[in-house]
Design an enzyme around this catalytic site. Structure first.
Site, mmCIF file in Angstrom:
data_model
loop_
_atom_site.group_PDB
_atom_site.id
_atom_site.type_symbol
_atom_site.label_atom_id
_atom_site.label_comp_id
_atom_site.label_asym_id
_atom_site.label_seq_id
_atom_site.Cartn_x
_atom_site.Cartn_y
_atom_site.Cartn_z
ATOM 1 N N GLU A 16 0.852 -1.193 0.000
ATOM 2 C CA GLU A 16 0.000 0.000 0.000
ATOM 3 C C GLU A 16 0.887 1.241 0.000
ATOM 4 O O GLU A 16 1.874 1.297 0.730
ATOM 5 C CB GLU A 16 -0.881 -0.011 1.252
ATOM 6 C CG GLU A 16 -1.759 1.219 1.381
ATOM 7 C CD GLU A 16 -2.793 1.042 2.476
ATOM 8 O OE1 GLU A 16 -3.395 -0.053 2.573
ATOM 9 O OE2 GLU A 16 -2.979 1.995 3.243
ATOM 10 N N GLY A 107 -14.966 5.773 4.969
ATOM 11 C CA GLY A 107 -14.056 6.893 5.222
ATOM 12 C C GLY A 107 -14.212 7.375 6.647
ATOM 13 O O GLY A 107 -15.230 7.120 7.301
ATOM 14 N N HIS A 149 -13.822 -1.968 14.826
ATOM 15 C CA HIS A 149 -13.741 -0.559 14.432
ATOM 16 C C HIS A 149 -13.999 0.303 15.669
ATOM 17 O O HIS A 149 -14.849 -0.047 16.501
ATOM 18 C CB HIS A 149 -14.793 -0.283 13.337
ATOM 19 C CG HIS A 149 -14.745 1.103 12.798
ATOM 20 N ND1 HIS A 149 -15.601 2.101 13.201
ATOM 21 C CD2 HIS A 149 -13.911 1.674 11.891
ATOM 22 C CE1 HIS A 149 -15.309 3.227 12.550
ATOM 23 N NE2 HIS A 149 -14.283 2.987 11.750
ATOM 24 N N LYS A 165 -21.579 -6.174 4.450
ATOM 25 C CA LYS A 165 -20.772 -5.684 3.305
ATOM 26 C C LYS A 165 -20.468 -6.835 2.343
ATOM 27 O O LYS A 165 -20.491 -6.662 1.130
ATOM 28 C CB LYS A 165 -19.469 -5.042 3.802
ATOM 29 C CG LYS A 165 -19.703 -3.730 4.558
ATOM 30 C CD LYS A 165 -18.431 -2.905 4.700
ATOM 31 C CE LYS A 165 -17.518 -3.369 5.790
ATOM 32 N NZ LYS A 165 -16.416 -2.430 6.071
ATOM 33 N N GLN A 176 -7.326 -3.740 8.696
ATOM 34 C CA GLN A 176 -6.628 -2.632 9.355
ATOM 35 C C GLN A 176 -5.370 -3.177 10.036
ATOM 36 O O GLN A 176 -5.296 -4.372 10.331
ATOM 37 C CB GLN A 176 -7.583 -2.066 10.410
ATOM 38 C CG GLN A 176 -7.058 -0.920 11.228
ATOM 39 C CD GLN A 176 -6.784 0.281 10.355
ATOM 40 O OE1 GLN A 176 -5.744 0.318 9.692
ATOM 41 N NE2 GLN A 176 -7.690 1.227 10.330
HETATM 42 P P1 FAD Z 1 -18.125 0.889 7.513
HETATM 43 O O1 FAD Z 1 -18.002 -0.520 7.126
HETATM 44 O O2 FAD Z 1 -19.257 1.689 6.915
HETATM 45 O O3 FAD Z 1 -18.251 0.914 9.114
HETATM 46 C C1 FAD Z 1 -18.128 2.136 9.866
HETATM 47 C C2 FAD Z 1 -18.705 1.914 11.256
HETATM 48 O O4 FAD Z 1 -20.133 1.797 11.185
HETATM 49 C C3 FAD Z 1 -18.253 0.624 11.949
HETATM 50 O O5 FAD Z 1 -18.197 0.880 13.336
HETATM 51 C C4 FAD Z 1 -19.348 -0.397 11.628
HETATM 52 O O6 FAD Z 1 -19.461 -1.407 12.623
HETATM 53 C C5 FAD Z 1 -20.582 0.490 11.547
HETATM 54 N N1 FAD Z 1 -21.501 0.078 10.476
HETATM 55 C C6 FAD Z 1 -21.176 -0.441 9.263
HETATM 56 N N2 FAD Z 1 -22.286 -0.647 8.519
HETATM 57 C C7 FAD Z 1 -23.319 -0.238 9.270
HETATM 58 C C8 FAD Z 1 -24.725 -0.173 9.026
HETATM 59 N N3 FAD Z 1 -25.260 -0.578 7.868
HETATM 60 N N4 FAD Z 1 -25.533 0.338 10.019
HETATM 61 C C9 FAD Z 1 -25.003 0.767 11.207
HETATM 62 N N5 FAD Z 1 -23.662 0.721 11.477
HETATM 63 C C10 FAD Z 1 -22.841 0.247 10.513
HETATM 64 N N6 FAD Z 1 -9.784 5.987 5.004
HETATM 65 C C11 FAD Z 1 -9.594 6.955 4.075
HETATM 66 O O7 FAD Z 1 -10.157 8.055 4.208
HETATM 67 N N7 FAD Z 1 -8.794 6.744 2.966
HETATM 68 C C12 FAD Z 1 -8.175 5.547 2.762
HETATM 69 O O8 FAD Z 1 -7.482 5.373 1.753
HETATM 70 C C13 FAD Z 1 -8.343 4.502 3.723
HETATM 71 N N8 FAD Z 1 -7.751 3.291 3.567
HETATM 72 C C14 FAD Z 1 -8.052 2.264 4.433
HETATM 73 C C15 FAD Z 1 -7.520 0.990 4.196
HETATM 74 C C16 FAD Z 1 -7.868 -0.093 5.015
HETATM 75 C C17 FAD Z 1 -7.310 -1.471 4.719
HETATM 76 C C18 FAD Z 1 -8.769 0.110 6.112
HETATM 77 C C19 FAD Z 1 -9.165 -1.048 6.982
HETATM 78 C C20 FAD Z 1 -9.266 1.385 6.381
HETATM 79 C C21 FAD Z 1 -8.912 2.473 5.553
HETATM 80 N N9 FAD Z 1 -9.400 3.765 5.783
HETATM 81 C C22 FAD Z 1 -9.190 4.769 4.865
HETATM 82 C C23 FAD Z 1 -10.088 4.080 7.036
HETATM 83 C C24 FAD Z 1 -11.619 3.909 6.967
HETATM 84 O O9 FAD Z 1 -12.154 4.808 6.026
HETATM 85 C C25 FAD Z 1 -12.158 4.188 8.362
HETATM 86 O O10 FAD Z 1 -11.738 3.205 9.264
HETATM 87 C C26 FAD Z 1 -13.662 4.431 8.481
HETATM 88 O O11 FAD Z 1 -13.922 4.982 9.760
HETATM 89 C C27 FAD Z 1 -14.498 3.166 8.327
HETATM 90 O O12 FAD Z 1 -14.610 2.757 7.016
HETATM 91 P P2 FAD Z 1 -15.365 1.371 6.672
HETATM 92 O O13 FAD Z 1 -15.501 1.275 5.222
HETATM 93 O O14 FAD Z 1 -14.760 0.243 7.388
HETATM 94 O O15 FAD Z 1 -16.818 1.715 7.313
#
Ligand code: FAD
Length: 293
Positions: A16, A107, A149, A165, A176
């Protein structure tokens, strides 16, 4: 071949990187990429700035990886600040330059506490939207958190969201950073029992600098620092050279344990630095993957 298909055959290996700030030159990253290609990675992913920051640079990096033709470019992409229209425009642009793998993320939320500021609140909605509009044209990865998370109430709830998802159409998982390998193994068991079947690509953060390790674990991610790593931090508190040596040993051991655990992919956060990666790859005994496999 697409990454999920590679992962079904054997463990994938990837890096990455992140785009430089708009006012900084791209050349140092391009030079680091040249060194990283030598390890024959299956893919290189590039981060995407939340809230649309640095998006131009993200495209430049991906275009360069694609044009070089050495590996598969994977873009990270978030819901933050993006309307449906914005998403379609950007995804069309990725496809136009030949980028058809993405890590679909919500994000990190902006500090104003007003949600994503875009049309989608969670990553599962983004995935469903991409599948509805683009079918299988993108291979889609999702983020996952072996220690949960930070916003999730508990691990069970977080894993239930991970399952949502997957069911929305994700192809594989990218985790992560997690310094706690035992915790990682327990999480693997739990997600499999919860019906999460897609391949898992384990993210490994090289341990090379005391302050960065503490910052990365605690500033945003809420990751634990296991006893053995805590001892390394204490022992080499004022000795960066000694810390780096012990940290690399820690990382190499972690990689070995993860491979024994049967992970489907190993993803090293290269942080745009190839020297450390070279040492870690050599000491881990990771073999370059023959092209075309
Ligand atoms: P989600 O899967 O949407 O989850 C977010 C939170 O909401 C979690 O606590 C989950 O339990 C909860 N949740 C999920 N779905 C629901 C639902 N339907 N209803 C209610 N609650 C829900 N960030 C950046 O800005 N740029 C990057 O390039 C970047 N790269 C990353 C690379 C990796 C490998 C990882 C793991 C993370 C990266 N991140 C990046 C960080 C990420 O954007 C954050 O951790 C963000 O806060 C969560 O994103 P997510 O897609 O996991 O969220």
């Amino acid at each position: 071949m697409r990454i999920p298909d590679i992962m079904k055959r054997r463990m994938s290996f990837s890096f990455e990187v992140f785009p430089p700030k708009e006012d900084k030159p791209l050349e140092p990253l391009l030079a680091a990429l040249e060194e990283l290609y030598k390890f024959n990675p299956d893919f290189i992913s590039c981060t995407y700035g939340a809230g649309g920051t640095n998006v131009g640079r993200n495209l430049e990096v991906l275009r360069s990886i694609k044009n070089r033709g050495e590996t598969i470019p994977v873009t990270h992409f978030t819901c933050v600040g993006n309307s449906r229209e914005d998403i379609r425009r950007q995804l069309d642009e990725y496809l136009s330059i030949g980028v058809d793998h993405l890590l679909a993320l919500r994000g990190d939320l902006p500090a104003n506490n007003m949600g994503t500021g875009g049309d989608f609140s969670y990553a599962n909605e983004l995935i469903a939207f991409i599948r509805a509009h683009y079918g299988d044209r993108f291979a889609i990865a999702i983020g996952a958190y072996p220690e949960k998370h930070v916003e999730a109430k508990n691990l069970a709830e977080d894993i239930a969201h991970l399952r949502i998802k997957q069911d929305a159409g994700a192809d594989f998982i990218m985790t992560q950073l997690c310094f706690d390998t035992e915790g990682f193994k327990r999480w693997m068991d739990r997600i499999r029992r919860a019906g999460v079947r897609i391949p898992v690509n384990a993210g490994v953060m090289p341990v090379t600098n005391k302050d960065s390790v503490i910052r990365m674990a605690l500033s945003r991610n809420g990751c634990s620092i296991p006893r053995h790593l805590a001892e390394i931090i204490s022992r080499y508190w004022d000795d960066p050279v000694g810390f780096r040596e012990a940290g690399i040993e820690y990382t190499v051991r972690q990689i070995g344990e993860l491979i024994c655990e049967g992970i489907d992919g190993l993803h090293i956060y290269a942080l745009n630095r190839h020297e450390t990666i070279e040492e870690i790859v050599r000491k881990s005994g990771i073999q370059a993957n023959p092209k075309g496999l």
